[in-house]
Design a protein around this motif. Structure first.
Motif, PDB file in Angstrom:
ATOM      1  N   ALA A 209       0.851  -1.187   0.000  1.00  0.00           N
ATOM      2  CA  ALA A 209       0.000   0.000   0.000  1.00  0.00           C
ATOM      3  C   ALA A 209       0.882   1.230   0.000  1.00  0.00           C
ATOM      4  O   ALA A 209       2.064   1.172   0.360  1.00  0.00           O
ATOM      5  CB  ALA A 209      -0.919   0.006   1.216  1.00  0.00           C
ATOM      6  N   GLU A 289      -7.156  -4.146   5.187  1.00  0.00           N
ATOM      7  CA  GLU A 289      -7.565  -3.302   4.058  1.00  0.00           C
ATOM      8  C   GLU A 289      -8.637  -2.301   4.495  1.00  0.00           C
ATOM      9  O   GLU A 289      -8.608  -1.148   4.093  1.00  0.00           O
ATOM     10  CB  GLU A 289      -8.061  -4.174   2.898  1.00  0.00           C
ATOM     11  N   ARG A 290      -9.540  -2.772   5.352  1.00  0.00           N
ATOM     12  CA  ARG A 290     -10.571  -1.859   5.869  1.00  0.00           C
ATOM     13  C   ARG A 290      -9.938  -0.722   6.657  1.00  0.00           C
ATOM     14  O   ARG A 290     -10.285   0.444   6.488  1.00  0.00           O
ATOM     15  CB  ARG A 290     -11.539  -2.649   6.768  1.00  0.00           C
ATOM     16  N   ARG A 291      -8.990  -1.082   7.526  1.00  0.00           N
ATOM     17  CA  ARG A 291      -8.351  -0.051   8.348  1.00  0.00           C
ATOM     18  C   ARG A 291      -7.599   0.967   7.497  1.00  0.00           C
ATOM     19  O   ARG A 291      -7.591   2.159   7.807  1.00  0.00           O
ATOM     20  CB  ARG A 291      -7.361  -0.693   9.305  1.00  0.00           C
ATOM     21  N   LEU A 292      -6.936   0.467   6.467  1.00  0.00           N
ATOM     22  CA  LEU A 292      -6.191   1.386   5.600  1.00  0.00           C
ATOM     23  C   LEU A 292      -7.138   2.386   4.940  1.00  0.00           C
ATOM     24  O   LEU A 292      -6.861   3.577   4.874  1.00  0.00           O
ATOM     25  CB  LEU A 292      -5.438   0.601   4.522  1.00  0.00           C
ATOM     26  N   ARG A 293      -8.269   1.859   4.454  1.00  0.00           N
ATOM     27  CA  ARG A 293      -9.250   2.741   3.798  1.00  0.00           C
ATOM     28  C   ARG A 293      -9.824   3.755   4.771  1.00  0.00           C
ATOM     29  O   ARG A 293     -10.274   4.831   4.374  1.00  0.00           O
ATOM     30  CB  ARG A 293     -10.413   1.929   3.215  1.00  0.00           C
ATOM     31  N   ALA A 294      -9.864   3.396   6.040  1.00  0.00           N
ATOM     32  CA  ALA A 294     -10.499   4.271   7.030  1.00  0.00           C
ATOM     33  C   ALA A 294      -9.544   5.326   7.588  1.00  0.00           C
ATOM     34  O   ALA A 294      -9.953   6.157   8.401  1.00  0.00           O
ATOM     35  CB  ALA A 294     -11.066   3.413   8.166  1.00  0.00           C
ATOM     36  N   ARG A 296      -7.714   8.633   8.253  1.00  0.00           N
ATOM     37  CA  ARG A 296      -8.038  10.028   7.974  1.00  0.00           C
ATOM     38  C   ARG A 296      -6.882  10.891   8.454  1.00  0.00           C
ATOM     39  O   ARG A 296      -6.150  10.508   9.369  1.00  0.00           O
ATOM     40  CB  ARG A 296      -9.320  10.435   8.731  1.00  0.00           C
ATOM     41  N   GLU A 305      -4.037  10.231   1.042  1.00  0.00           N
ATOM     42  CA  GLU A 305      -4.598   9.305   0.060  1.00  0.00           C
ATOM     43  C   GLU A 305      -3.949   7.941   0.289  1.00  0.00           C
ATOM     44  O   GLU A 305      -2.738   7.858   0.526  1.00  0.00           O
ATOM     45  CB  GLU A 305      -4.289   9.819  -1.344  1.00  0.00           C
ATOM     46  N   VAL A 306      -4.748   6.888   0.252  1.00  0.00           N
ATOM     47  CA  VAL A 306      -4.216   5.531   0.423  1.00  0.00           C
ATOM     48  C   VAL A 306      -4.465   4.748  -0.857  1.00  0.00           C
ATOM     49  O   VAL A 306      -5.595   4.689  -1.342  1.00  0.00           O
ATOM     50  CB  VAL A 306      -4.893   4.811   1.616  1.00  0.00           C
ATOM     51  N   GLN A 307      -3.409   4.165  -1.397  1.00  0.00           N
ATOM     52  CA  GLN A 307      -3.549   3.352  -2.606  1.00  0.00           C
ATOM     53  C   GLN A 307      -3.042   1.935  -2.349  1.00  0.00           C
ATOM     54  O   GLN A 307      -2.230   1.719  -1.471  1.00  0.00           O
ATOM     55  CB  GLN A 307      -2.727   3.956  -3.754  1.00  0.00           C
ATOM     56  N   GLY A 309      -3.103  -2.345  -1.830  1.00  0.00           N
ATOM     57  CA  GLY A 309      -3.730  -3.315  -0.936  1.00  0.00           C
ATOM     58  C   GLY A 309      -3.092  -4.668  -1.161  1.00  0.00           C
ATOM     59  O   GLY A 309      -1.992  -4.754  -1.721  1.00  0.00           O
TER      60      GLY A 309
END
Ligand SMILES: [Zn+2]
Length: 396
Positions: A209, A289-294, A296, A305-307, A309
């Motif tokens: 990521a 993956e959920r935590r990365l998307r969350a 802030r 921005e997170v890219q 996975g």
């Protein structure tokens, strides 16, 4: 998701008395195996060298044609062509067995000049000898041994030799998954683990990521309060992410590359980090993956921005347990001990395990030093590994 298939019952179809005959037939063929191995290693095949990989693919194809197999090239424009070998060539009903291997190596053209193929102290050395040209040799001798023993495989076997495993299987993934869905079991010829030749029954899921932080530049002395420090934001994020590590559960998140800033008196407006992601369980993979998307931003005014996975899911032990039990019984019948282990790296077996197909990995050569100047295989173990694969093919 395909219908999941139960791993074959390990007692019903085992023919343990025949297994030692395979090994007895293969032991005297060790030098023959080495001759093919030498030829394969001397045909350099770096993942990014299409012409070289294709040349090597044609060499492997001609070996299989000699065995009466049906060989197809799956043409690729940029990468080397994949090779699909169907053996025996006659029509079969029911689900097939898929054997996975790769033609490509991590060594650039010309490596042979300073790392020539050689045999010394019971080892064969050379670029890709262990990962995985030794595995390709093992496969063709396994098939040949069954033919000579008059002991046909009960199922159609598809050997899929891909050209881009070492660079993430970008052009082969769909092909692997398609063949896997037709298969009752998947056998992977990645190198064995350790000099005792352990099979790999668990692999971590792997991914990458990227955290991209945008702040605001300002003079570090005159008006720092007008800036938003992207490096400060990035370090806060990395500190937060570090707490997600749980080595006991096989979860690791490791920043492996960081970048940021421009000059020593400027509040940096940009910073980024690459994270290496590993998880032993599919549920942990999804959780990460959920935590990365969350995530802030923490500092006021910062943007995050997170890219990326996970690219290869974990291979969980339950997908390989029954096959391993069978392999161990066959090995014992042939007089050697087979153990299992888990590894942090992914392979194409991870892709098929994610489809819930019984997958057994590490069936290739015994040796050490993959991807290094010291890469080598144990010569004595070549016939054993071929006999083991043959016995699996005959009894699955
Ligand atoms: Zn490999």
């Amino acid at each position: 998701m395909p219908a999941s298939e139960k791993a074959p019952d390990s007692k019903k179809t085992l023919d343990l008395e025949k297994a030692p005959l395979l090994l007895a037939g293969l032991r005297p063929r060790r030098d023959e195996m080495l001759q093919v191995l030498a030829k394969f290693v001397r045909a350099e095949s770096p993942s990014d060298g299409k012409a070289a990989v294709d040349r090597f693919g044609r060499m492997v194809a001609s070996e299989w044609r000699k065995l009466g197999a049906r060989v197809q090239f799956v043409r690729q424009r940029q990468r080397g062509d994949h090779l699909r070998v169907v053996w025996p060539a006659q029509a079969f009903r029911g689900r097939q067995i898929l054997v996975l291997g790769h033609l490509d190596t991590v060594y650039g053209l010309g490596t042979l000049r300073h790392m020539p193929y050689r045999v010394a102290h019971g080892r064969a050395f050379g670029p890709g000898v262990f990962d995985m040209k030794g595995g390709l040799v093992i496969a063709q001798f396994a098939a040949d041994a069954l033919a000579r023993a008059g002991w046909p495989s009960r199922r159609r076997v598809v050997f899929l030799w891909t050209s881009d495993e070492e660079i993430g299987s970008g052009t082969s993934r769909a092909l692997i998954e398609r063949e896997a869905r037709r298969s009752a079991a998947v056998l992977v010829l990645e190198p064995a683990s350790g000099l005792d030749g352990r099979l790999k029954t668990q692999r971590k899921g792997t991914g990458r990521a990227e955290l991209i932080v945008t702040g605001r530049a300002a003079h570090a002395g005159i008006n720092p309060q007008d800036g938003v420090n992207a490096i400060h934001e990035l370090t806060l994020q990395i500190g937060r992410i570090a707490r997600w590590n749980n080595p006991q559960r096989g979860v690791t998140v490791s920043p492996t590359v960081v970048e940021g800033g421009t000059r020593d008196n400027v509040i940096p407006a940009a910073a980024r980090a690459i994270l290496d992601l590993r998880a032993q369980r599919a549920s942990d993979m999804r959780d990460l993956e959920r935590r990365l998307r969350a995530l802030r931003p923490i500092l006021p005014g910062a943007k995050l921005e997170v890219q990326g996975g996970f690219s290869r899911p974990p291979m969980e032990r339950r997908t390989s347990a029954a096959l391993f039990t069978r392999a161990r019984a066959l090995a014992a019948a042939m007089g050697f001990v087979l153990d299992e282990t888990s590894t942090g790296g992914g392979s194409d077996g991870s892709l098929t395990a994610a489809l819930r197909l019984p997958t057994l990995d590490g069936l290739g050569a015994v040796g050490e030093g993959a991807h290094s100047a010291n890469e080598s295989v144990v010569v004595r173990a070549l016939p054993e590994r071929a006999a083991l694969l043959a016995a699996l093919l005959a009894t699955l």
